[in-house]
Scaffold this active site. Structure first.
Site, PDB file in Angstrom:
ATOM      1  N   LYS A  13       0.823  -1.210   0.000  1.00  0.00           N
ATOM      2  CA  LYS A  13       0.000   0.000   0.000  1.00  0.00           C
ATOM      3  C   LYS A  13       0.859   1.263   0.000  1.00  0.00           C
ATOM      4  CE  LYS A  13      -2.383  -0.860   3.755  1.00  0.00           C
ATOM      5  NZ  LYS A  13      -1.900  -2.171   4.179  1.00  0.00           N
ATOM      6  N   ARG A 127      11.624  -6.292   3.922  1.00  0.00           N
ATOM      7  CA  ARG A 127      11.613  -4.861   4.248  1.00  0.00           C
ATOM      8  C   ARG A 127      12.536  -4.590   5.441  1.00  0.00           C
ATOM      9  NH1 ARG A 127       5.931  -1.984   4.945  1.00  0.00           N
ATOM     10  NH2 ARG A 127       5.714  -2.943   6.979  1.00  0.00           N
ATOM     11  N   ARG A 150      -0.708  -8.841  13.491  1.00  0.00           N
ATOM     12  CA  ARG A 150      -1.226  -7.885  12.498  1.00  0.00           C
ATOM     13  C   ARG A 150      -2.082  -8.599  11.453  1.00  0.00           C
ATOM     14  NH1 ARG A 150       4.389  -5.533  10.952  1.00  0.00           N
ATOM     15  NH2 ARG A 150       3.378  -4.461   9.223  1.00  0.00           N
TER      16      ARG A 150
HETATM   17  P1  ADP Z   1       0.996  -2.142   8.015  1.00  0.00           P
HETATM   18  O1  ADP Z   1       2.363  -1.941   7.411  1.00  0.00           O
HETATM   19  O2  ADP Z   1       0.904  -3.385   8.821  1.00  0.00           O
HETATM   20  O3  ADP Z   1      -0.107  -1.980   7.030  1.00  0.00           O
HETATM   21  P2  ADP Z   1       0.612   0.499   9.285  1.00  0.00           P
HETATM   22  O4  ADP Z   1       1.905   1.194   9.118  1.00  0.00           O
HETATM   23  O5  ADP Z   1      -0.547   0.933   8.460  1.00  0.00           O
HETATM   24  O6  ADP Z   1       0.834  -1.074   9.164  1.00  0.00           O
HETATM   25  O7  ADP Z   1       0.151   0.568  10.821  1.00  0.00           O
HETATM   26  C1  ADP Z   1       1.009   0.123  11.867  1.00  0.00           C
HETATM   27  C2  ADP Z   1       0.208  -0.030  13.168  1.00  0.00           C
HETATM   28  O8  ADP Z   1      -0.429   1.220  13.499  1.00  0.00           O
HETATM   29  C3  ADP Z   1      -0.933  -1.047  13.131  1.00  0.00           C
HETATM   30  O9  ADP Z   1      -0.503  -2.375  13.333  1.00  0.00           O
HETATM   31  C4  ADP Z   1      -1.824  -0.519  14.260  1.00  0.00           C
HETATM   32  O10 ADP Z   1      -1.314  -0.837  15.519  1.00  0.00           O
HETATM   33  C5  ADP Z   1      -1.711   0.985  14.083  1.00  0.00           C
HETATM   34  N1  ADP Z   1      -2.757   1.510  13.175  1.00  0.00           N
HETATM   35  C6  ADP Z   1      -2.549   2.123  11.973  1.00  0.00           C
HETATM   36  N2  ADP Z   1      -3.715   2.485  11.418  1.00  0.00           N
HETATM   37  C7  ADP Z   1      -4.699   2.075  12.287  1.00  0.00           C
HETATM   38  C8  ADP Z   1      -6.116   2.142  12.284  1.00  0.00           C
HETATM   39  N3  ADP Z   1      -6.799   2.698  11.264  1.00  0.00           N
HETATM   40  N4  ADP Z   1      -6.783   1.617  13.342  1.00  0.00           N
HETATM   41  C9  ADP Z   1      -6.149   1.058  14.368  1.00  0.00           C
HETATM   42  N5  ADP Z   1      -4.810   0.946  14.439  1.00  0.00           N
HETATM   43  C10 ADP Z   1      -4.083   1.447  13.414  1.00  0.00           C
END
Ligand code: ADP
Length: 192
Positions: A13, A127, A150
């Site tokens: 993403k 990564r 996650r």
């Molecule tokens: P990933 O690379 O797993 O897609 P992100 O960088 O988007 O992860 O998010 C990292 C962490 O931040 C998530 O595992 C969660 O703890 C928190 N987080 C991010 N966005 C949200 C959301 N919309 N609702 C709840 N927690 C979130």
């Protein structure tokens, strides 16, 4: 243009959001990045979010809805935005609907990257390796234990968000296993 990018952790993403930013001149609003910045700055939100993020769990809906509600009011988001990592629960999607309706705004599309789950852990490990090689700090949640949490959170709480938008006829799904440039082309095509 107001877009949502959906997909499991490690789906790409962030990479695709950067390309959409360049193409449409609208900002990427990543709740993950914003929360990590809050943790780093030691704000009250960051202090609350740190432990749950490090473990791979989801931060409370109230916190992220508040963050997004404020962020889309900023000047650079007036002409549109790409939401990355939000909404992550159906309750967040419903809150976003209310928020947009209240502001008189509409979504243009919800783009979903579909990725084979077996490929995801390898991508995350890669990564982490590349970050180390570049002299950077690995994210506290880019390890196998937190990744499993996650992925479980994604299956249980975020996969239903795709169904939510599909039901509204807004969901466009793209093969996230294709080479990066092909995914970009497929997204552009989906946006017409
Ligand atoms: P990933 O690379 O797993 O897609 P992100 O960088 O988007 O992860 O998010 C990292 C962490 O931040 C998530 O595992 C969660 O703890 C928190 N987080 C991010 N966005 C949200 C959301 N919309 N609702 C709840 N927690 C979130």
């Amino acid at each position: 243009m107001r877009l949502i990018l959906l997909g499991p952790p490690g789906a790409g993403k962030g990479t695709q959001a950067q390309r959409l930013v360049a193409r449409y001149g609208i900002p990427q609003l990543s709740t993950g990045d914003m929360l990590r910045a809050a943790v780093k700055a030691g704000t009250p939100v960051g202090l609350k979010a740190k432990a749950v993020m490090d473990a791979g769990g989801l931060v409370s809906d109230d916190i992220v809805v508040g963050i997004i509600n404020d962020r889309i009011e900023e000047a650079d988001a007036k002409k549109g935005f790409i939401l990355d990592g939000f909404p992550r629960t159906v309750a967040q999607a419903e809150a976003l609907d209310r928020m947009l309706a209240q502001k008189g705004l509409k979504l243009d599309a919800v783009l979903e990257l579909k990725v084979d789950e077996k490929a995801l852990l390898a991508r995350i490990e890669n990564r982490a390796r590349e970050t180390v090689a570049a002299g950077g700090a690995v994210r506290a949640d880019d390890n196998p234990e937190a990744f499993k949490v996650r992925l479980d959170a994604y299956r249980a709480q975020t996969a239903p968000v795709s169904a939510y938008y599909e039901g509204k006829g807004a969901l466009k799904t793209v093969d996230g296993m294709a080479p990066i440039d092909d995914v970009t082309a497929a997204l552009a095509k989906a946006l017409g």
